[in-house]
Design a protein around this motif. Structure first.
Motif, PDB file in Angstrom:
ATOM      1  N   PHE A 195       2.878 -18.018 -11.453  1.00 54.50           N
ATOM      2  CA  PHE A 195       2.504 -17.237 -10.281  1.00 54.50           C
ATOM      3  C   PHE A 195       2.109 -15.810 -10.648  1.00 54.50           C
ATOM      4  N   MET A 196       1.180 -15.284  -9.871  1.00 54.75           N
ATOM      5  CA  MET A 196       0.862 -13.866  -9.852  1.00 54.75           C
ATOM      6  C   MET A 196       1.344 -13.351  -8.496  1.00 54.75           C
ATOM      7  N   LEU A 197       2.433 -12.625  -8.493  1.00 59.53           N
ATOM      8  CA  LEU A 197       2.979 -12.097  -7.245  1.00 59.53           C
ATOM      9  C   LEU A 197       2.214 -10.842  -6.856  1.00 59.53           C
ATOM     10  N   ASP A 198       1.479 -10.929  -5.753  1.00 54.68           N
ATOM     11  CA  ASP A 198       0.784  -9.760  -5.239  1.00 54.68           C
ATOM     12  C   ASP A 198       1.694  -9.089  -4.223  1.00 54.68           C
ATOM     13  N   VAL A 199       2.172  -7.886  -4.563  1.00 54.96           N
ATOM     14  CA  VAL A 199       3.178  -7.216  -3.743  1.00 54.96           C
ATOM     15  C   VAL A 199       2.609  -6.827  -2.381  1.00 54.96           C
ATOM     16  N   GLY A 200       1.417  -6.269  -2.348  1.00 51.55           N
ATOM     17  CA  GLY A 200       0.819  -5.892  -1.078  1.00 51.55           C
ATOM     18  C   GLY A 200       0.594  -7.076  -0.175  1.00 51.55           C
ATOM     19  N   HIS A 201       0.112  -8.189  -0.744  1.00 55.04           N
ATOM     20  CA  HIS A 201      -0.087  -9.399   0.049  1.00 55.04           C
ATOM     21  C   HIS A 201       1.238  -9.904   0.613  1.00 55.04           C
ATOM     22  N   LEU A 202       2.283  -9.825  -0.193  1.00 49.14           N
ATOM     23  CA  LEU A 202       3.592 -10.252   0.293  1.00 49.14           C
ATOM     24  C   LEU A 202       4.051  -9.352   1.438  1.00 49.14           C
ATOM     25  N   GLU A 213      10.326   1.557   0.865  1.00 49.69           N
ATOM     26  CA  GLU A 213      11.702   1.087   0.697  1.00 49.69           C
ATOM     27  C   GLU A 213      11.881  -0.272   1.363  1.00 49.69           C
ATOM     28  N   ASP A 214      11.353  -0.415   2.586  1.00 47.25           N
ATOM     29  CA  ASP A 214      11.375  -1.723   3.257  1.00 47.25           C
ATOM     30  C   ASP A 214      10.697  -2.770   2.393  1.00 47.25           C
ATOM     31  N   GLY A 215       9.559  -2.405   1.824  1.00 46.27           N
ATOM     32  CA  GLY A 215       8.810  -3.344   0.998  1.00 46.27           C
ATOM     33  C   GLY A 215       9.596  -3.809  -0.206  1.00 46.27           C
ATOM     34  N   ALA A 216      10.278  -2.884  -0.885  1.00 44.16           N
ATOM     35  CA  ALA A 216      11.065  -3.249  -2.059  1.00 44.16           C
ATOM     36  C   ALA A 216      12.202  -4.196  -1.682  1.00 44.16           C
ATOM     37  N   ARG A 217      12.856  -3.921  -0.566  1.00 47.55           N
ATOM     38  CA  ARG A 217      13.933  -4.816  -0.115  1.00 47.55           C
ATOM     39  C   ARG A 217      13.397  -6.207   0.203  1.00 47.55           C
ATOM     40  N   TYR A 218      12.224  -6.254   0.810  1.00 51.35           N
ATOM     41  CA  TYR A 218      11.626  -7.542   1.184  1.00 51.35           C
ATOM     42  C   TYR A 218      11.226  -8.339  -0.057  1.00 51.35           C
ATOM     43  N   VAL A 219      10.644  -7.671  -1.037  1.00 55.81           N
ATOM     44  CA  VAL A 219      10.308  -8.351  -2.287  1.00 55.81           C
ATOM     45  C   VAL A 219      11.565  -8.926  -2.930  1.00 55.81           C
ATOM     46  N   HIS A 239       0.690  -2.923  -5.725  1.00 54.22           N
ATOM     47  CA  HIS A 239       0.140  -1.994  -4.738  1.00 54.22           C
ATOM     48  C   HIS A 239       0.946  -2.206  -3.474  1.00 54.22           C
ATOM     49  N   GLN A 240       0.793  -1.321  -2.505  1.00 54.31           N
ATOM     50  CA  GLN A 240       1.569  -1.473  -1.279  1.00 54.31           C
ATOM     51  C   GLN A 240       0.645  -1.493  -0.065  1.00 54.31           C
ATOM     52  N   SER A 241       1.113  -2.189   0.970  1.00 55.43           N
ATOM     53  CA  SER A 241       0.327  -2.319   2.195  1.00 55.43           C
ATOM     54  C   SER A 241       1.281  -2.302   3.381  1.00 55.43           C
ATOM     55  N   LEU A 242       1.192  -1.254   4.167  1.00 55.05           N
ATOM     56  CA  LEU A 242       2.043  -1.110   5.354  1.00 55.05           C
ATOM     57  C   LEU A 242       1.138  -1.130   6.586  1.00 55.05           C
ATOM     58  N   THR A 281       6.757   6.036  -4.465  1.00 57.55           N
ATOM     59  CA  THR A 281       8.202   6.242  -4.587  1.00 57.55           C
ATOM     60  C   THR A 281       8.788   5.290  -5.626  1.00 57.55           C
ATOM     61  N   ASP A 282      10.105   5.449  -5.860  1.00 58.08           N
ATOM     62  CA  ASP A 282      10.760   4.601  -6.844  1.00 58.08           C
ATOM     63  C   ASP A 282      10.933   3.165  -6.370  1.00 58.08           C
ATOM     64  N   ALA A 283      10.443   2.837  -5.181  1.00 60.68           N
ATOM     65  CA  ALA A 283      10.423   1.439  -4.747  1.00 60.68           C
ATOM     66  C   ALA A 283       9.619   0.602  -5.741  1.00 60.68           C
ATOM     67  N   ALA A 284       8.556   1.173  -6.270  1.00 59.77           N
ATOM     68  CA  ALA A 284       7.747   0.461  -7.267  1.00 59.77           C
ATOM     69  C   ALA A 284       8.570   0.143  -8.504  1.00 59.77           C
TER      70      ALA A 284
END
Length: 324
Positions: A195-202, A213-219, A239-242, A281-284
């Protein structure tokens, strides 16, 4: 861990990112201490502009709308595209066999680059579903079609090259159903798959996210739910997508609407949803430390060389002192 950035050899990237200079890619890679690029091949490769030593992977071509064509559902195709002429323009032919040959040719061209892995999108949608997210096809149907298609073209994948399936937020591989992700790896005929986990897509699958921070917890939640399958995540598109508030607003405003969108409308919507912004942020850092993939790809929508390098610098600062 190889640290890469995304790039294509489309004329717009040659002009806007590489500035029509053969030394630009080398300069960007050296400045940002990268190992190379994940390249999307949109044209024959110019090795002076794209030195093969920097091409560590190839992102395969894809058609966002494809399952009805693969299944021979002409009624659905005409509803989406309006005419046979438009169908032919989108797929290059009215014959599925010709379309499959396009996949094979892309794989053959990609193999010439001698990459370590290929990336394959696992998703399907039609433009009339974008605003409402009321989908005609299920994750299961898209996964089944993907297995069939990959097994049709897998002989063109060289031994020793990984095939990494990328998640999106449309029906298909979303990582919401671990059993489907497992079935995908079990049933494709290419042995070295992952797998290639695309963080923004997730992040786009959870409309409640409002911060990195929400994104990191969700990942972290999704990764833990994958269990042993998480070990098959060999790469990360970082990358991130909010965009949850935008997506929910569009769902409200277009409730009950099922018209096909123009190319411009569809692209505008996708760019608003799938923002490809750098983490700040350090979420990455926590996402990368959790998964620690073999390949980390800084994947952005770059408008210019300056924009590209600013986004690289921003995200690398968020990751500083954690990558080795």
């Amino acid at each position: 861990m190889l640290e890469l950035t995304n790039l294509s050899n489309a004329s717009c990237d040659v002009e806007n990112l590489l500035q029509n200079r053969t030394d630009t890619l080398d300069a960007v890679i050296r400045t940002h201490c990268l190992d190379g690029v994940e390249l999307m091949l949109c044209a024959p490769l110019d090795e002076t502009m794209y030195p093969p030593k920097y091409i560590k992977s190839v992102h395969l071509i894809y058609w966002p709308t494809w399952l009805d064509f693969w299944r021979g559902n002409k009624t659905a195709l005409l509803e989406e595209f309006g005419s046979e002429e438009n169908i032919r323009a989108y797929y290059g032919s009215l014959a599925v066999g010709d379309w499959v040959e396009s996949w094979k040719e892309n794989l053959r061209q990609a193999a010439v680059c001698r990459p370590q892995y290929f990336v394959f999108h696992v998703a399907h949608n039609v433009t009339s579903e974008m605003y409402t997210r009321e989908f005609a096809h299920t994750d299961e149907e898209v996964i089944e079609g993907t297995i069939e298609l990959v097994n049709e073209i897998a002989a063109e994948i060289p031994q020793g090259v990984r095939l990494l399936f990328e998640n999106l937020w449309w029906p298909g591989l979303t990582f919401q159903k671990p059993q489907l992700a497992g079935a995908l790896l079990e049933r494709v005929s290419h042995a070295d798959a992952g797998f290639m986990l695309d963080v923004g897509h997730l992040m786009n699958t959870n409309l409640a996210l409002t911060s990195e921070e929400d994104g990191a917890r969700y990942v972290k939640e999704i990764y833990r739910n994958l269990g042993e399958l998480g070990k098959r995540i060999y790469g990360v598109h970082l990358h991130q997508s909010l965009s949850g508030s935008y997506t929910k607003r569009m769902m409200r405003e277009h409730a009950g609407e099922h018209r096909s969108l123009s190319w411009q409308e569809a692209m505008e919507y996708v760019l608003q949803v799938d923002r490809h912004q750098p983490f700040q942020t350090d979420a990455a850092r926590r996402i990368v430390d959790l998964i620690y993939p073999d390949y980390l790809v800084h994947e952005f929508i770059q408008r210019s060389r300056t924009d590209w390098e600013e986004k690289l610098q921003t995200q690398q600062e968020a990751l500083r002192n954690t990558i080795s």
